[in-house]
Design a protein around this motif. Sequence first.
Motif, PDB file in Angstrom:
ATOM      1  N   ASN A 159       3.509 -15.533  44.509  1.00  0.00           N
ATOM      2  CA  ASN A 159       3.006 -14.434  45.210  1.00  0.00           C
ATOM      3  C   ASN A 159       2.246 -14.380  46.552  1.00  0.00           C
ATOM      4  O   ASN A 159       1.637 -15.407  46.823  1.00  0.00           O
ATOM      5  CB  ASN A 159       2.365 -13.586  44.224  1.00  0.00           C
ATOM      6  N   CYS A 160       2.377 -13.506  47.447  1.00  0.00           N
ATOM      7  CA  CYS A 160       1.681 -13.359  48.608  1.00  0.00           C
ATOM      8  C   CYS A 160       0.103 -13.465  48.317  1.00  0.00           C
ATOM      9  O   CYS A 160      -0.416 -12.383  47.716  1.00  0.00           O
ATOM     10  CB  CYS A 160       2.068 -12.098  49.463  1.00  0.00           C
ATOM     11  N   TYR A 161      -0.162 -14.110  48.989  1.00  0.00           N
ATOM     12  CA  TYR A 161      -1.965 -14.324  48.918  1.00  0.00           C
ATOM     13  C   TYR A 161      -2.812 -12.844  49.556  1.00  0.00           C
ATOM     14  O   TYR A 161      -3.741 -12.276  49.055  1.00  0.00           O
ATOM     15  CB  TYR A 161      -2.596 -15.511  49.769  1.00  0.00           C
ATOM     16  N   ASP A 162      -2.258 -12.354  50.718  1.00  0.00           N
ATOM     17  CA  ASP A 162      -2.940 -11.348  51.379  1.00  0.00           C
ATOM     18  C   ASP A 162      -2.569 -10.041  50.489  1.00  0.00           C
ATOM     19  O   ASP A 162      -3.440  -9.161  50.616  1.00  0.00           O
ATOM     20  CB  ASP A 162      -2.399 -11.071  52.800  1.00  0.00           C
ATOM     21  N   CYS A 163      -1.434 -10.024  49.776  1.00  0.00           N
ATOM     22  CA  CYS A 163      -1.036  -8.798  48.869  1.00  0.00           C
ATOM     23  C   CYS A 163      -2.252  -8.743  47.932  1.00  0.00           C
ATOM     24  O   CYS A 163      -2.720  -7.678  47.345  1.00  0.00           O
ATOM     25  CB  CYS A 163       0.151  -8.835  48.643  1.00  0.00           C
ATOM     26  N   ALA A 164      -2.397  -9.918  47.292  1.00  0.00           N
ATOM     27  CA  ALA A 164      -3.164 -10.206  46.172  1.00  0.00           C
ATOM     28  C   ALA A 164      -4.743  -9.696  46.572  1.00  0.00           C
ATOM     29  O   ALA A 164      -5.589  -9.311  45.704  1.00  0.00           O
ATOM     30  CB  ALA A 164      -3.237 -11.723  45.577  1.00  0.00           C
ATOM     31  N   LEU A 165      -5.062  -9.984  47.725  1.00  0.00           N
ATOM     32  CA  LEU A 165      -6.534  -9.676  48.168  1.00  0.00           C
ATOM     33  C   LEU A 165      -6.474  -8.059  48.034  1.00  0.00           C
ATOM     34  O   LEU A 165      -7.538  -7.473  48.106  1.00  0.00           O
ATOM     35  CB  LEU A 165      -6.896 -10.218  49.601  1.00  0.00           C
ATOM     36  N   LYS A 166      -5.639  -7.449  48.197  1.00  0.00           N
ATOM     37  CA  LYS A 166      -5.388  -5.839  48.220  1.00  0.00           C
ATOM     38  C   LYS A 166      -5.001  -5.294  46.997  1.00  0.00           C
ATOM     39  O   LYS A 166      -4.505  -4.300  46.817  1.00  0.00           O
ATOM     40  CB  LYS A 166      -4.437  -5.524  49.367  1.00  0.00           C
ATOM     41  N   ASP A 167      -4.890  -6.300  45.954  1.00  0.00           N
ATOM     42  CA  ASP A 167      -4.771  -5.783  44.597  1.00  0.00           C
ATOM     43  C   ASP A 167      -3.041  -5.262  44.328  1.00  0.00           C
ATOM     44  O   ASP A 167      -2.994  -4.318  43.608  1.00  0.00           O
ATOM     45  CB  ASP A 167      -5.768  -4.733  43.955  1.00  0.00           C
ATOM     46  N   THR A 168      -2.183  -5.936  45.074  1.00  0.00           N
ATOM     47  CA  THR A 168      -0.986  -5.605  45.028  1.00  0.00           C
ATOM     48  C   THR A 168      -0.236  -6.691  44.881  1.00  0.00           C
ATOM     49  O   THR A 168      -0.818  -8.033  45.039  1.00  0.00           O
ATOM     50  CB  THR A 168      -0.360  -4.762  46.120  1.00  0.00           C
ATOM     51  N   THR A 169       1.132  -6.937  44.444  1.00  0.00           N
ATOM     52  CA  THR A 169       1.880  -8.099  44.050  1.00  0.00           C
ATOM     53  C   THR A 169       3.159  -7.930  44.856  1.00  0.00           C
ATOM     54  O   THR A 169       3.858  -6.883  44.738  1.00  0.00           O
ATOM     55  CB  THR A 169       2.101  -8.338  42.513  1.00  0.00           C
ATOM     56  N   ALA A 170       3.476  -9.020  45.616  1.00  0.00           N
ATOM     57  CA  ALA A 170       4.592  -9.036  46.292  1.00  0.00           C
ATOM     58  C   ALA A 170       4.926 -10.746  46.405  1.00  0.00           C
ATOM     59  O   ALA A 170       4.085 -11.605  46.627  1.00  0.00           O
ATOM     60  CB  ALA A 170       4.461  -8.461  47.986  1.00  0.00           C
ATOM     61  N   PRO A 171       6.371 -10.706  46.308  1.00  0.00           N
ATOM     62  CA  PRO A 171       6.879 -12.220  46.217  1.00  0.00           C
ATOM     63  C   PRO A 171       6.609 -12.813  47.600  1.00  0.00           C
ATOM     64  O   PRO A 171       6.888 -12.266  48.426  1.00  0.00           O
ATOM     65  CB  PRO A 171       8.285 -12.171  45.950  1.00  0.00           C
ATOM     66  N   ALA A 172       6.135 -14.032  47.488  1.00  0.00           N
ATOM     67  CA  ALA A 172       5.958 -14.882  48.860  1.00  0.00           C
ATOM     68  C   ALA A 172       7.517 -15.370  49.199  1.00  0.00           C
ATOM     69  O   ALA A 172       8.241 -15.780  48.416  1.00  0.00           O
ATOM     70  CB  ALA A 172       5.201 -16.172  48.603  1.00  0.00           C
TER      71      ALA A 172
END
Length: 74
Positions: free
Chosen positions: A2-15
């Motif tokens: 998953n995308c690291y920057d999305c995880a920092l914003k408590d969301t999930t998006a595939p890398a």
Amino acid sequence: MNCYDCALKDTTAPAVAVCDRCGCGVCLRHAHVVGRLMERAPGSGPSVGRRLARRVTCPSCHEAEDFDHVTCAG
């Protein structure tokens, strides 16, 4: 992955790519794609490629490489 920057914003998006500098996974929204000349050691023939290669970086590394906007604390 998953995308690291999305995880920092408590969301999930595939890398969809990996940052060329730090190795973090990046999604389409956070990927910065630029062209880069490929070079090789001088010798017989051209030492720079005829086409640009693709290079992907995350927002943090992309911003860190922006030398035109560097500020110094002092």
